[in-house]
Design a protein around this motif. Structure first.
Motif, PDB file in Angstrom:
ATOM      1  N   GLN A  98       0.847  -1.195   0.000  1.00 41.10           N
ATOM      2  CA  GLN A  98       0.000   0.000   0.000  1.00 41.10           C
ATOM      3  C   GLN A  98       0.885   1.247   0.000  1.00 41.10           C
ATOM      4  OE1 GLN A  98      -3.290  -0.028  -0.125  1.00 41.10           O
ATOM      5  NE2 GLN A  98      -3.665   2.126   0.159  1.00 41.10           N
ATOM      6  N   SER A  99       1.981   1.198   0.747  1.00 45.28           N
ATOM      7  CA  SER A  99       2.909   2.317   0.855  1.00 45.28           C
ATOM      8  C   SER A  99       4.220   1.793   1.422  1.00 45.28           C
ATOM      9  CB  SER A  99       2.328   3.399   1.770  1.00 45.28           C
ATOM     10  OG  SER A  99       3.130   4.557   1.727  1.00 45.28           O
ATOM     11  N   PHE A 100       5.252   2.644   1.450  1.00 42.54           N
ATOM     12  CA  PHE A 100       6.520   2.223   2.027  1.00 42.54           C
ATOM     13  C   PHE A 100       7.220   3.393   2.703  1.00 42.54           C
ATOM     14  CE2 PHE A 100       8.039   3.902  -1.952  1.00 42.54           C
ATOM     15  CZ  PHE A 100       9.333   4.324  -1.714  1.00 42.54           C
ATOM     16  N   SER A 101       8.216   3.036   3.536  1.00 43.29           N
ATOM     17  CA  SER A 101       8.979   4.025   4.272  1.00 43.29           C
ATOM     18  C   SER A 101      10.469   3.774   4.062  1.00 43.29           C
ATOM     19  CB  SER A 101       8.657   3.922   5.768  1.00 43.29           C
ATOM     20  OG  SER A 101       9.486   4.790   6.511  1.00 43.29           O
ATOM     21  N   CYS A 102      11.240   4.833   4.100  1.00 44.56           N
ATOM     22  CA  CYS A 102      12.699   4.761   4.004  1.00 44.56           C
ATOM     23  C   CYS A 102      13.350   4.890   5.385  1.00 44.56           C
ATOM     24  CB  CYS A 102      13.225   5.896   3.124  1.00 44.56           C
ATOM     25  SG  CYS A 102      12.527   5.962   1.473  1.00 44.56           S
ATOM     26  N   MET A 103      12.548   5.030   6.434  1.00 45.52           N
ATOM     27  CA  MET A 103      13.071   5.357   7.758  1.00 45.52           C
ATOM     28  C   MET A 103      14.071   4.338   8.305  1.00 45.52           C
ATOM     29  SD  MET A 103       9.730   7.009   9.589  1.00 45.52           S
ATOM     30  CE  MET A 103      10.591   7.408  11.103  1.00 45.52           C
ATOM     31  N   LYS A 104      13.927   3.069   7.998  1.00 43.96           N
ATOM     32  CA  LYS A 104      14.828   2.048   8.539  1.00 43.96           C
ATOM     33  C   LYS A 104      15.940   1.660   7.563  1.00 43.96           C
ATOM     34  CE  LYS A 104      11.272   0.051  11.451  1.00 43.96           C
ATOM     35  NZ  LYS A 104      10.480  -1.141  11.747  1.00 43.96           N
ATOM     36  N   CYS A 105      16.004   2.305   6.420  1.00 48.80           N
ATOM     37  CA  CYS A 105      16.994   1.968   5.408  1.00 48.80           C
ATOM     38  C   CYS A 105      18.379   2.477   5.820  1.00 48.80           C
ATOM     39  CB  CYS A 105      16.602   2.576   4.062  1.00 48.80           C
ATOM     40  SG  CYS A 105      17.792   2.188   2.749  1.00 48.80           S
ATOM     41  N   PRO A 106      19.403   1.631   5.717  1.00 51.61           N
ATOM     42  CA  PRO A 106      20.749   2.063   6.082  1.00 51.61           C
ATOM     43  C   PRO A 106      21.328   3.107   5.127  1.00 51.61           C
ATOM     44  CG  PRO A 106      20.824  -0.117   5.101  1.00 51.61           C
ATOM     45  CD  PRO A 106      19.368   0.246   5.276  1.00 51.61           C
ATOM     46  N   LEU A 107      20.745   3.266   3.959  1.00 52.32           N
ATOM     47  CA  LEU A 107      21.238   4.242   2.984  1.00 52.32           C
ATOM     48  C   LEU A 107      20.590   5.609   3.159  1.00 52.32           C
ATOM     49  CD1 LEU A 107      21.262   1.984  -0.198  1.00 52.32           C
ATOM     50  CD2 LEU A 107      23.153   2.514   1.337  1.00 52.32           C
ATOM     51  N   GLY A 108      19.649   5.729   4.051  1.00 52.33           N
ATOM     52  CA  GLY A 108      18.909   6.977   4.241  1.00 52.33           C
ATOM     53  C   GLY A 108      19.776   8.173   4.518  1.00 52.33           C
ATOM     54  N   SER A 109      20.841   8.005   5.240  1.00 51.36           N
ATOM     55  CA  SER A 109      21.706   9.131   5.589  1.00 51.36           C
ATOM     56  C   SER A 109      22.782   9.389   4.541  1.00 51.36           C
ATOM     57  CB  SER A 109      22.369   8.877   6.943  1.00 51.36           C
ATOM     58  OG  SER A 109      23.180   7.714   6.847  1.00 51.36           O
ATOM     59  N   LEU A 110      22.833   8.577   3.481  1.00 51.30           N
ATOM     60  CA  LEU A 110      23.881   8.713   2.476  1.00 51.30           C
ATOM     61  C   LEU A 110      23.464   9.483   1.235  1.00 51.30           C
ATOM     62  CD1 LEU A 110      25.316   5.085   2.586  1.00 51.30           C
ATOM     63  CD2 LEU A 110      26.122   7.104   3.814  1.00 51.30           C
ATOM     64  N   ALA A 111      22.237   9.985   1.184  1.00 49.82           N
ATOM     65  CA  ALA A 111      21.764  10.713   0.001  1.00 49.82           C
ATOM     66  C   ALA A 111      22.619  11.953  -0.219  1.00 49.82           C
ATOM     67  CB  ALA A 111      20.301  11.105   0.158  1.00 49.82           C
ATOM     68  N   SER A 112      23.097  12.107  -1.455  1.00 48.96           N
ATOM     69  CA  SER A 112      23.979  13.237  -1.735  1.00 48.96           C
ATOM     70  C   SER A 112      23.286  14.358  -2.491  1.00 48.96           C
ATOM     71  CB  SER A 112      25.179  12.750  -2.537  1.00 48.96           C
ATOM     72  OG  SER A 112      24.743  12.170  -3.744  1.00 48.96           O
ATOM     73  N   ALA A 113      22.091  14.113  -2.990  1.00 53.27           N
ATOM     74  CA  ALA A 113      21.364  15.145  -3.737  1.00 53.27           C
ATOM     75  C   ALA A 113      20.879  16.220  -2.776  1.00 53.27           C
ATOM     76  CB  ALA A 113      20.176  14.526  -4.463  1.00 53.27           C
ATOM     77  N   PRO A 114      20.705  17.445  -3.263  1.00 57.58           N
ATOM     78  CA  PRO A 114      20.187  18.501  -2.388  1.00 57.58           C
ATOM     79  C   PRO A 114      18.783  18.143  -1.906  1.00 57.58           C
ATOM     80  CG  PRO A 114      20.387  19.270  -4.660  1.00 57.58           C
ATOM     81  CD  PRO A 114      20.953  17.894  -4.601  1.00 57.58           C
ATOM     82  N   GLN A 115      18.472  18.480  -0.680  1.00 58.02           N
ATOM     83  CA  GLN A 115      17.180  18.157  -0.091  1.00 58.02           C
ATOM     84  C   GLN A 115      16.088  19.058  -0.668  1.00 58.02           C
ATOM     85  OE1 GLN A 115      16.727  15.577   2.171  1.00 58.02           O
ATOM     86  NE2 GLN A 115      18.821  15.122   1.599  1.00 58.02           N
TER      87      GLN A 115
END
Length: 77
Positions: A47-64
């Motif tokens: 139905q939906s998904f979350s990125c909150m528990k993903c280990p890559l969440g803090s590695l995003a390099s694109a501007p927020q």
């Protein structure tokens, strides 16, 4: 490292107030793996998904960017 999206039982309300879960709270729209995670959620019939528990969440390099800017950017593709 591999992205790990987490299933959510309910859809995210893009107009949610501070007391409800918003898109920006659950999703890392700037992650380079976002499209792959979205595809995975569709493949699994979530139905939906979350990125909150993903280990890559803090590695995003694109501007927020927020949800409005993200939607506008995606429309241009």
């Amino acid at each position: 490292m591999k992205p790990i999206p987490t299933e959510l039982q309910q859809s995210i309300n893009p107009e949610a107030g501070p007391r409800r879960a918003s898109v920006e709270m659950h999703r890392n729209l700037n992650c380079s793996h976002y499209d792959g995670c979205l595809d995975e959620a569709v493949r699994r019939g979530w139905q939906s998904f979350s990125c909150m528990k993903c280990p890559l969440g803090s590695l995003a390099s694109a501007p927020q960017v927020g949800i409005e800017a993200y939607a506008t950017q995606r429309r241009a593709l």
